[in-house]
Motif scaffolding. Structure first.
Motif, PDB file in Angstrom:
ATOM      1  N   LEU A  85       1.472   8.675   5.832  1.00 20.82           N
ATOM      2  CA  LEU A  85       2.218   9.142   4.664  1.00 20.82           C
ATOM      3  C   LEU A  85       1.387   9.052   3.379  1.00 20.82           C
ATOM      4  O   LEU A  85       1.478   9.932   2.514  1.00 20.82           O
ATOM      5  N   THR A  86       0.586   7.995   3.281  1.00 19.54           N
ATOM      6  CA  THR A  86      -0.278   7.830   2.106  1.00 19.54           C
ATOM      7  C   THR A  86      -1.324   8.931   2.056  1.00 19.54           C
ATOM      8  O   THR A  86      -1.561   9.532   0.997  1.00 19.54           O
ATOM      9  N   ILE A  87      -1.940   9.225   3.210  1.00 14.47           N
ATOM     10  CA  ILE A  87      -2.954  10.282   3.274  1.00 14.47           C
ATOM     11  C   ILE A  87      -2.332  11.632   2.949  1.00 14.47           C
ATOM     12  O   ILE A  87      -2.912  12.446   2.203  1.00 14.47           O
ATOM     13  N   GLU A  88      -1.117  11.885   3.447  1.00 18.49           N
ATOM     14  CA  GLU A  88      -0.419  13.146   3.157  1.00 18.49           C
ATOM     15  C   GLU A  88      -0.185  13.306   1.656  1.00 18.49           C
ATOM     16  O   GLU A  88      -0.297  14.401   1.124  1.00 18.49           O
ATOM     17  N   SER A  89       0.131  12.194   0.996  1.00 16.23           N
ATOM     18  CA  SER A  89       0.399  12.254  -0.455  1.00 16.23           C
ATOM     19  C   SER A  89      -0.862  12.580  -1.244  1.00 16.23           C
ATOM     20  O   SER A  89      -0.796  13.082  -2.369  1.00 16.23           O
ATOM     21  N   MET A  90      -2.039  12.303  -0.656  1.00 20.24           N
ATOM     22  CA  MET A  90      -3.307  12.594  -1.326  1.00 20.24           C
ATOM     23  C   MET A  90      -3.723  14.048  -1.148  1.00 20.24           C
ATOM     24  O   MET A  90      -4.569  14.556  -1.871  1.00 20.24           O
ATOM     25  N   ASN A  91      -3.112  14.731  -0.165  1.00 21.27           N
ATOM     26  CA  ASN A  91      -3.469  16.123   0.130  1.00 21.27           C
ATOM     27  C   ASN A  91      -2.214  16.981   0.217  1.00 21.27           C
ATOM     28  O   ASN A  91      -1.862  17.483   1.285  1.00 21.27           O
ATOM     29  N   PRO A  92      -1.502  17.112  -0.906  1.00 22.23           N
ATOM     30  CA  PRO A  92      -0.235  17.845  -0.855  1.00 22.23           C
ATOM     31  C   PRO A  92      -0.454  19.327  -0.540  1.00 22.23           C
ATOM     32  O   PRO A  92      -1.481  19.875  -0.829  1.00 22.23           O
ATOM     33  N   PHE A 132       0.849  -1.197   0.000  1.00 25.52           N
ATOM     34  CA  PHE A 132       0.000   0.000   0.000  1.00 25.52           C
ATOM     35  C   PHE A 132       0.878   1.239   0.000  1.00 25.52           C
ATOM     36  O   PHE A 132       2.073   1.179   0.315  1.00 25.52           O
ATOM     37  N   GLY A 133       0.287   2.365  -0.347  1.00 23.54           N
ATOM     38  CA  GLY A 133       1.035   3.612  -0.336  1.00 23.54           C
ATOM     39  C   GLY A 133       0.482   4.593  -1.345  1.00 23.54           C
ATOM     40  O   GLY A 133      -0.628   4.418  -1.852  1.00 23.54           O
ATOM     41  N   PRO A 134       1.250   5.644  -1.661  1.00 23.02           N
ATOM     42  CA  PRO A 134       0.777   6.682  -2.576  1.00 23.02           C
ATOM     43  C   PRO A 134       0.514   6.145  -3.983  1.00 23.02           C
ATOM     44  O   PRO A 134       1.067   5.126  -4.394  1.00 23.02           O
ATOM     45  N   GLN A 135      -0.321   6.880  -4.715  1.00 20.17           N
ATOM     46  CA  GLN A 135      -0.585   6.581  -6.122  1.00 20.17           C
ATOM     47  C   GLN A 135       0.718   6.777  -6.916  1.00 20.17           C
ATOM     48  O   GLN A 135       1.655   7.435  -6.458  1.00 20.17           O
ATOM     49  N   THR A 136       0.772   6.216  -8.101  1.00 20.61           N
ATOM     50  CA  THR A 136       1.969   6.268  -8.953  1.00 20.61           C
ATOM     51  C   THR A 136       1.971   7.532  -9.821  1.00 20.61           C
ATOM     52  O   THR A 136       0.972   8.246  -9.906  1.00 20.61           O
ATOM     53  N   ILE A 137       3.104   7.781 -10.486  1.00 21.25           N
ATOM     54  CA  ILE A 137       3.247   8.939 -11.389  1.00 21.25           C
ATOM     55  C   ILE A 137       2.126   8.925 -12.420  1.00 21.25           C
ATOM     56  O   ILE A 137       1.406   9.904 -12.603  1.00 21.25           O
ATOM     57  N   SER A 138       1.980   7.807 -13.111  1.00 24.50           N
ATOM     58  CA  SER A 138       0.855   7.605 -14.025  1.00 24.50           C
ATOM     59  C   SER A 138      -0.123   6.701 -13.294  1.00 24.50           C
ATOM     60  O   SER A 138       0.160   5.515 -13.099  1.00 24.50           O
ATOM     61  N   PRO A 139      -1.262   7.236 -12.824  1.00 24.19           N
ATOM     62  CA  PRO A 139      -2.142   6.475 -11.927  1.00 24.19           C
ATOM     63  C   PRO A 139      -2.524   5.096 -12.477  1.00 24.19           C
ATOM     64  O   PRO A 139      -2.896   4.972 -13.647  1.00 24.19           O
ATOM     65  N   VAL A 140      -2.383   4.078 -11.630  1.00 25.14           N
ATOM     66  CA  VAL A 140      -2.787   2.723 -12.027  1.00 25.14           C
ATOM     67  C   VAL A 140      -4.298   2.593 -11.858  1.00 25.14           C
ATOM     68  O   VAL A 140      -4.912   3.275 -11.038  1.00 25.14           O
ATOM     69  N   SER A 141      -4.872   1.711 -12.653  1.00 29.25           N
ATOM     70  CA  SER A 141      -6.332   1.578 -12.662  1.00 29.25           C
ATOM     71  C   SER A 141      -6.841   0.748 -11.487  1.00 29.25           C
ATOM     72  O   SER A 141      -7.984   0.882 -11.076  1.00 29.25           O
ATOM     73  N   HIS A 183      -9.154   6.281  12.106  1.00 30.02           N
ATOM     74  CA  HIS A 183      -8.530   7.015  13.212  1.00 30.02           C
ATOM     75  C   HIS A 183      -7.632   8.138  12.690  1.00 30.02           C
ATOM     76  O   HIS A 183      -7.649   9.255  13.210  1.00 30.02           O
ATOM     77  N   VAL A 184      -6.855   7.842  11.645  1.00 28.95           N
ATOM     78  CA  VAL A 184      -5.956   8.853  11.081  1.00 28.95           C
ATOM     79  C   VAL A 184      -6.757  10.023  10.508  1.00 28.95           C
ATOM     80  O   VAL A 184      -6.371  11.188  10.644  1.00 28.95           O
ATOM     81  N   ARG A 185      -7.884   9.717   9.896  1.00 30.28           N
ATOM     82  CA  ARG A 185      -8.700  10.727   9.220  1.00 30.28           C
ATOM     83  C   ARG A 185      -9.788  11.356  10.103  1.00 30.28           C
ATOM     84  O   ARG A 185     -10.384  12.369   9.734  1.00 30.28           O
ATOM     85  N   GLY A 186     -10.066  10.719  11.244  1.00 27.53           N
ATOM     86  CA  GLY A 186     -11.128  11.226  12.100  1.00 27.53           C
ATOM     87  C   GLY A 186     -12.517  10.822  11.647  1.00 27.53           C
ATOM     88  O   GLY A 186     -13.502  11.505  11.945  1.00 27.53           O
TER      89      GLY A 186
END
Length: 320
Positions: free
Chosen positions: A313-320, A178-187, A262-265
């Motif tokens: 870290l994944t959530i942070e990458s979604m909300n730069p 798991f983790g952030p999306q890729t440079i070219s988003p995978v489907s 929990h991370v997101r509330g």
């Protein structure tokens, strides 16, 4: 071994493949590395090519081996090959076992590597936790492999093939990555992003409470592969390693969703506990394939991060 080293990523347009390409490209200058990758479709995504202009793409058919000759002539023998290519959706493997076996057992890749006069290429191959039966917790690498589905069986056969045919290899039995999306988003659906999406919309959603995994953060997997690559490039000692690659936490799907909440509330009452026996997914799935990662920690002096830290870290990458 010459100064300039060559890295080839098989399946470079997939989720892990793109993360590897991005990370190795960033460290390219420090270790004088030429990078190439294979793709199956007629052309890799433009966004990936634009972002990583120094990585050379090659179209390769893993079933037939067509395309490997072009790599030999244009790129040459790689010092390290990372094989990320697979049909990794268990239901797809169950539907077409012949295709799953022909792609997931890397016979054309291994035959191509054996065509070079010197066998000084390190093959790093991605396997899966689904090689285990799933009837106990914290499997070790030397426990018996008794997969319950075609995907797991294809990966066991791949491991056996590599061990029999290769003299320099590392097999990484990965859990859910798991983790952030890729440079070219995978489907394909990414686990943390999907959980965040349904819970963020306030949707009550079913999650299994009785299926356990050790999800691993994608950049930890990348770091492990970089450690192995640097080790081979620096000391040239052949390897023959088999390692469990999971995170430190044994978690059910419910616990994963609760961590995201929990991370997101978000309201954890949206998370509905269901048993795997209540849903027919069209393929048998192992119940508990949590893994003991002590060999990984001891061999590479590397400790993967917790699921919670990876989610943050994944959530942070979604909300730069």
């Amino acid at each position: 071994m010459s100064n300039n080293k060559k890295l080839l990523i098989i399946g470079g347009t997939g989720y892990l493949g793109q993360h590897l390409l991005q990370s190795f490209s960033e460290s390219q200058k420090s270790i004088d590395l030429s990078i190439a990758f294979t793709h199956q479709s007629s052309s890799p995504p433009n966004l990936l090519l634009q972002s990583l202009p120094h990585a050379t793409p090659f179209q390769v058919d893993l079933q037939t081996g067509q395309g490997f000759d072009s790599i030999s002539h244009t790129f040459g023998q790689p010092d390290v090959v990372v094989n990320c290519a697979a049909i990794s959706i268990p239901r797809a493997c169950e539907t077409n076992p012949t295709l799953a076996m022909s792609v997931n057992i890397p016979s054309s890749l291994v035959k191509w590597l054996s065509s070079f006069t010197e066998s000084n290429t390190l093959l790093i191959h991605l396997s899966t936790d689904q090689v285990y039966e799933g009837t106990k917790s914290f499997y070790k690498e030397d426990n018996e492999t008794l997969p319950v589905n075609v995907y797991g069986k294809s990966k066991v056969e791949a491991e056996e093939y590599i061990i029999a045919k290769c003299s320099n290899f590392v097999i990484l039995r990965s859990s859910i990555i798991f983790g952030p999306q890729t440079i070219s988003p995978v489907s394909k659906s990414l686990p943390v992003q999907w959980m965040d999406s349904v819970l963020g919309k306030g949707q009550e959603t079913d999650f299994f409470h009785d299926e356990f995994r050790c999800p691993v953060y994608v950049k930890d997997v990348v770091n492990i592969i970089q450690i192995l690559t640097n080790k081979w490039i620096s000391d040239g000692k052949k390897m023959g390693l088999l390692l469990n690659v999971g995170g430190p936490d044994r978690l059910s799907r419910v616990q994963m969703a609760e961590t995201v909440a929990h991370v997101r509330g978000y309201n954890t009452s949206l998370i509905k506990h269901v048993s795997t026996s209540s849903i027919d997914r069209g393929v048998k799935s192992p119940s508990d394939i949590s893994m003991d990662i002590s060999k990984l920690i001891q061999t590479l002096d590397f400790r993967p991060m917790s699921f919670q830290d990876g989610v943050k870290l994944t959530i942070e990458s979604m909300n730069p």
